[in-house]
Motif scaffolding. Structure first.
Motif, PDB file in Angstrom:
ATOM      1  N   ILE A 181      20.353  81.820  49.492  1.00 32.72           N
ATOM      2  CA  ILE A 181      20.966  83.207  50.305  1.00 32.72           C
ATOM      3  C   ILE A 181      19.358  84.108  50.895  1.00 32.72           C
ATOM      4  O   ILE A 181      19.697  84.369  52.433  1.00 32.72           O
ATOM      5  N   LEU A 182      18.684  84.354  50.183  1.00 33.98           N
ATOM      6  CA  LEU A 182      18.062  84.985  51.335  1.00 33.98           C
ATOM      7  C   LEU A 182      17.321  84.400  51.813  1.00 33.98           C
ATOM      8  O   LEU A 182      17.436  85.049  53.599  1.00 33.98           O
ATOM      9  N   PHE A 183      16.483  83.508  51.803  1.00 32.26           N
ATOM     10  CA  PHE A 183      16.400  82.845  52.845  1.00 32.26           C
ATOM     11  C   PHE A 183      16.921  82.323  54.612  1.00 32.26           C
ATOM     12  O   PHE A 183      16.460  82.179  55.397  1.00 32.26           O
ATOM     13  N   GLY A 184      18.500  81.997  53.416  1.00 32.41           N
ATOM     14  CA  GLY A 184      19.557  81.722  55.055  1.00 32.41           C
ATOM     15  C   GLY A 184      19.481  82.573  55.797  1.00 32.41           C
ATOM     16  O   GLY A 184      19.958  82.893  56.859  1.00 32.41           O
ATOM     17  N   MET A 185      19.977  83.878  54.943  1.00 31.26           N
ATOM     18  CA  MET A 185      20.453  85.126  55.855  1.00 31.26           C
ATOM     19  C   MET A 185      18.892  85.056  57.041  1.00 31.26           C
ATOM     20  O   MET A 185      19.723  85.977  57.935  1.00 31.26           O
ATOM     21  N   ILE A 186      17.644  85.355  57.095  1.00 29.04           N
ATOM     22  CA  ILE A 186      16.640  85.469  57.699  1.00 29.04           C
ATOM     23  C   ILE A 186      16.739  84.505  58.725  1.00 29.04           C
ATOM     24  O   ILE A 186      16.712  84.746  59.955  1.00 29.04           O
ATOM     25  N   ILE A 187      17.013  83.043  58.070  1.00 32.73           N
ATOM     26  CA  ILE A 187      17.044  82.087  59.483  1.00 32.73           C
ATOM     27  C   ILE A 187      18.121  82.496  60.628  1.00 32.73           C
ATOM     28  O   ILE A 187      18.541  82.357  61.260  1.00 32.73           O
ATOM     29  N   ALA A 188      18.873  83.312  59.640  1.00 36.14           N
ATOM     30  CA  ALA A 188      20.788  83.532  60.448  1.00 36.14           C
ATOM     31  C   ALA A 188      20.405  84.363  61.229  1.00 36.14           C
ATOM     32  O   ALA A 188      21.061  84.818  62.115  1.00 36.14           O
ATOM     33  N   SER A 189      19.308  85.430  60.745  1.00 32.73           N
ATOM     34  CA  SER A 189      18.928  86.495  61.770  1.00 32.73           C
ATOM     35  C   SER A 189      18.225  86.282  62.881  1.00 32.73           C
ATOM     36  O   SER A 189      17.909  86.764  64.269  1.00 32.73           O
ATOM     37  N   LEU A 190      17.533  85.404  62.291  1.00 32.80           N
ATOM     38  CA  LEU A 190      16.495  85.430  63.714  1.00 32.80           C
ATOM     39  C   LEU A 190      16.962  84.202  64.909  1.00 32.80           C
ATOM     40  O   LEU A 190      16.724  83.906  66.029  1.00 32.80           O
ATOM     41  N   ALA A 191      18.145  83.584  64.417  1.00 34.70           N
ATOM     42  CA  ALA A 191      19.037  82.899  65.096  1.00 34.70           C
ATOM     43  C   ALA A 191      19.565  83.782  66.198  1.00 34.70           C
ATOM     44  O   ALA A 191      19.884  83.571  67.393  1.00 34.70           O
ATOM     45  N   ILE A 192      20.526  84.474  65.701  1.00 37.12           N
ATOM     46  CA  ILE A 192      21.324  85.695  66.197  1.00 37.12           C
ATOM     47  C   ILE A 192      20.188  85.936  67.611  1.00 37.12           C
ATOM     48  O   ILE A 192      20.622  86.393  68.602  1.00 37.12           O
ATOM     49  N   GLY A 193      18.873  86.462  67.113  1.00 28.79           N
ATOM     50  CA  GLY A 193      17.893  87.288  67.551  1.00 28.79           C
ATOM     51  C   GLY A 193      17.478  86.271  69.322  1.00 28.79           C
ATOM     52  O   GLY A 193      17.761  86.626  70.148  1.00 28.79           O
ATOM     53  N   TYR A 194      17.009  84.400  68.743  1.00 33.04           N
ATOM     54  CA  TYR A 194      16.916  83.821  69.634  1.00 33.04           C
ATOM     55  C   TYR A 194      18.531  83.929  70.690  1.00 33.04           C
ATOM     56  O   TYR A 194      18.207  83.511  71.480  1.00 33.04           O
ATOM     57  N   PHE A 195      19.372  83.622  70.434  1.00 32.12           N
ATOM     58  CA  PHE A 195      20.954  83.199  70.895  1.00 32.12           C
ATOM     59  C   PHE A 195      21.103  84.264  71.628  1.00 32.12           C
ATOM     60  O   PHE A 195      21.696  83.917  73.058  1.00 32.12           O
ATOM     61  N   PHE A 196      20.704  85.381  70.868  1.00 35.61           N
ATOM     62  CA  PHE A 196      21.455  86.484  71.978  1.00 35.61           C
ATOM     63  C   PHE A 196      21.090  88.582  71.910  1.00 35.61           C
ATOM     64  O   PHE A 196      20.841  89.169  72.898  1.00 35.61           O
ATOM     65  N   LEU A 197      19.466  87.568  71.535  1.00 35.46           N
ATOM     66  CA  LEU A 197      18.531  89.071  71.556  1.00 35.46           C
ATOM     67  C   LEU A 197      17.297  88.490  72.409  1.00 35.46           C
ATOM     68  O   LEU A 197      16.676  89.255  72.662  1.00 35.46           O
ATOM     69  N   GLY A 198      17.162  87.640  73.086  1.00 31.83           N
ATOM     70  CA  GLY A 198      15.978  87.117  73.843  1.00 31.83           C
ATOM     71  C   GLY A 198      14.232  86.661  73.161  1.00 31.83           C
ATOM     72  O   GLY A 198      13.930  87.579  73.679  1.00 31.83           O
ATOM     73  N   LEU A 199      14.963  86.413  71.555  1.00 32.04           N
ATOM     74  CA  LEU A 199      13.197  86.240  71.083  1.00 32.04           C
ATOM     75  C   LEU A 199      13.057  85.229  71.869  1.00 32.04           C
ATOM     76  O   LEU A 199      13.771  83.893  72.029  1.00 32.04           O
ATOM     77  N   ASP A 200      12.037  84.783  71.769  1.00 28.53           N
ATOM     78  CA  ASP A 200      11.031  84.125  72.622  1.00 28.53           C
ATOM     79  C   ASP A 200      11.233  83.060  71.715  1.00 28.53           C
ATOM     80  O   ASP A 200      10.828  82.756  70.545  1.00 28.53           O
ATOM     81  N   PRO A 201      11.350  81.404  72.361  1.00 29.69           N
ATOM     82  CA  PRO A 201      11.771  80.430  71.460  1.00 29.69           C
ATOM     83  C   PRO A 201      10.731  79.862  70.449  1.00 29.69           C
ATOM     84  O   PRO A 201      10.981  79.318  69.847  1.00 29.69           O
ATOM     85  N   ILE A 202       9.474  80.128  71.124  1.00 26.93           N
ATOM     86  CA  ILE A 202       8.440  79.429  70.563  1.00 26.93           C
ATOM     87  C   ILE A 202       8.513  80.225  68.785  1.00 26.93           C
ATOM     88  O   ILE A 202       7.565  79.484  67.938  1.00 26.93           O
TER      89      ILE A 202
END
Lengths: 128, 268
Positions: B181-202
């Motif tokens: 659950i912990l690692f799933g939450m971090i991945i979900a957070s990074l996905a939100i960052g990529y799709f909505f907050l402009g996190l660098d794709p690489i």
């Protein structure tokens, strides 16, 4: 570049903080579970003890192999639950295995090592 | 996954200015199969290690040899072909798990040290990769040197993911479900960052690549370990076999659809 790294750190830190907060809360309301249910392991060792007390050391050595298999294959599952407690039982297990597998097992040593292993299973928090 | 992929595949004709990317495009299927490969890597490593009784060191050596052979197959391709690529990933997953277990159990290296060590190794790989190629793009892997950087980075992300995941699980005495659950939450957070907050794709890609390792491993343990420890009790053989079959199925599907293939336009 720096902004990206900061963004990544924040994105990782937020769920970690939320999770940690939840864990701390959950733990304060629940009692420590230790290594979980060890009754299956105790049952094998009590068999071994019964054989050893009767003087059947080769039977005991055979039965403790079942223990070794069960204990080793459960390592992945129970070791992370409590490293220190797992280590206490594991070192008691090593002593019992070597006592029974000695070229000439000494009944007294065997019984003592098995009793220590049983004690470790009953209270894994105490180093043997 | 869409008809566009079929059209893409049909239109792939390498001209003088274009070459094939040797590694796949990152799609939903990519992450699905990557997650299953790590899950299987964890359960298969457990199975090989515990059931075959060859000992951790001998097992690690044999599996490293098999991995080396698979990588020779992959490197001999001049374009992305699903079978050798994913065989390489599955075997890196198994070997990465074995190597970390070996360092910890046989050589007594603490998990904190392996975690820091693999982080440094991974960072060094990216630095040398960037200095040599002026890009870390995974969309223009068309030379053997770039591909070597890519696989080296993959190897270290697996080793780092294993060490970091075990460290978290052991240090904080979390069960596999909680770790997952912990690692799933971090991945979900990074996905939100990529799709909505402009996190660098690489940056996002490599971070998630590291984190899917502990996520998949906790998932594998959850399925394979006995009920009494909070698992579902499927056993390591069944879990590994089912996942291997599904992976093989997706790889066959990808090969058929030419999914994940990508052409690179070379400037000069």
């Amino acid at each position: 570049m720096l902004k990206q790294i900061l963004l990544a750190i924040v994105l990782i830190a937020v769920p970690v903080a939320a999770f940690t907060g939840f864990e701390v809360y959950a733990r304060s309301t629940a009692t420590a579970s230790g290594l979980g249910d060890l009754s299956a392991f105790k049952a094998i060792i009590s068999d071994v003890q019964a054989l050893a007390v009767k003087g059947d050391l080769s039977g005991a050595a055979k039965r403790i192999t079942d223990w070794e298999t069960a204990w080793d294959s459960a390592e992945t599952a129970i070791r992370p639950l409590n490293q220190a407690e797992w280590g206490n039982i594991d070192s008691a297990s090593d002593d019992a295995l070597s006592a029974l597998r000695a070229a000439k097992p000494v009944p007294d040593d065997v019984n003592k090592a098995l009793a220590a292993l049983m004690a470790a299973l009953n209270d894994p928090s105490k180093p043997s | 996954m869409t008809t566009a992929t079929l059209a893409d595949a049909a239109s792939i004709r390498p001209g003088p200015m274009t070459v094939f990317n040797r590694v796949p495009k990152v799609t939903a299927d990519f992450w699905l199969i990557k997650l299953m490969a790590v899950t299987m890597g964890e359960t298969a490593a457990d199975y090989i290690n515990v059931q075959l009784g060859l000992g951790l060191t001998l097992t690690s050596l044999i599996m490293s040899g098999v991995l080396a052979a698979a990588l020779v197959w992959q490197f001999s391709q001049r374009r992305y072909v699903p079978a050798p690529y994913w065989l390489g990933v599955v075997l890196i997953s198994v070997v990465g798990t074995l190597v970390t277990d070996n360092l910890v159990d046989t050589f007594g290296v603490p998990l904190l040290v392996t975690t820091i060590g693999f982080s440094i190794a991974l960072a060094a790989t990216f630095i040398v990769w960037f200095m040599s190629e002026r890009t870390l793009s995974i969309h223009s892997i068309f030379t053997t040197r770039r591909e070597a950087f890519y696989w080296l980075a993959i190897l270290f992300t697996f080793a780092l993911g294993t060490a970091a995941g075990d460290l978290v699980a052991e240090q904080f005495s979390l069960g596999y479900l909680a770790t997952g659950i912990l690692f799933g939450m971090i991945i979900a957070s990074l996905a939100i960052g990529y799709f909505f907050l402009g996190l660098d794709p690489i940056l996002g890609f490599w971070l998630v690549y590291i984190l899917t390792r502990p996520l998949g491993a906790s998932f594998g343990d959850l399925l394979s370990q006995p009920h009494q420890y909070g698992g579902l009790g499927l056993g390591t053989i069944i879990t590994s076999a089912v996942f291997l079959a599904v992976i093989a199925g997706i790889v066959a599907y990808m090969s058929f659809r030419h999914e994940g293939e990508e052409v690179v336009v070379v400037d000069e």
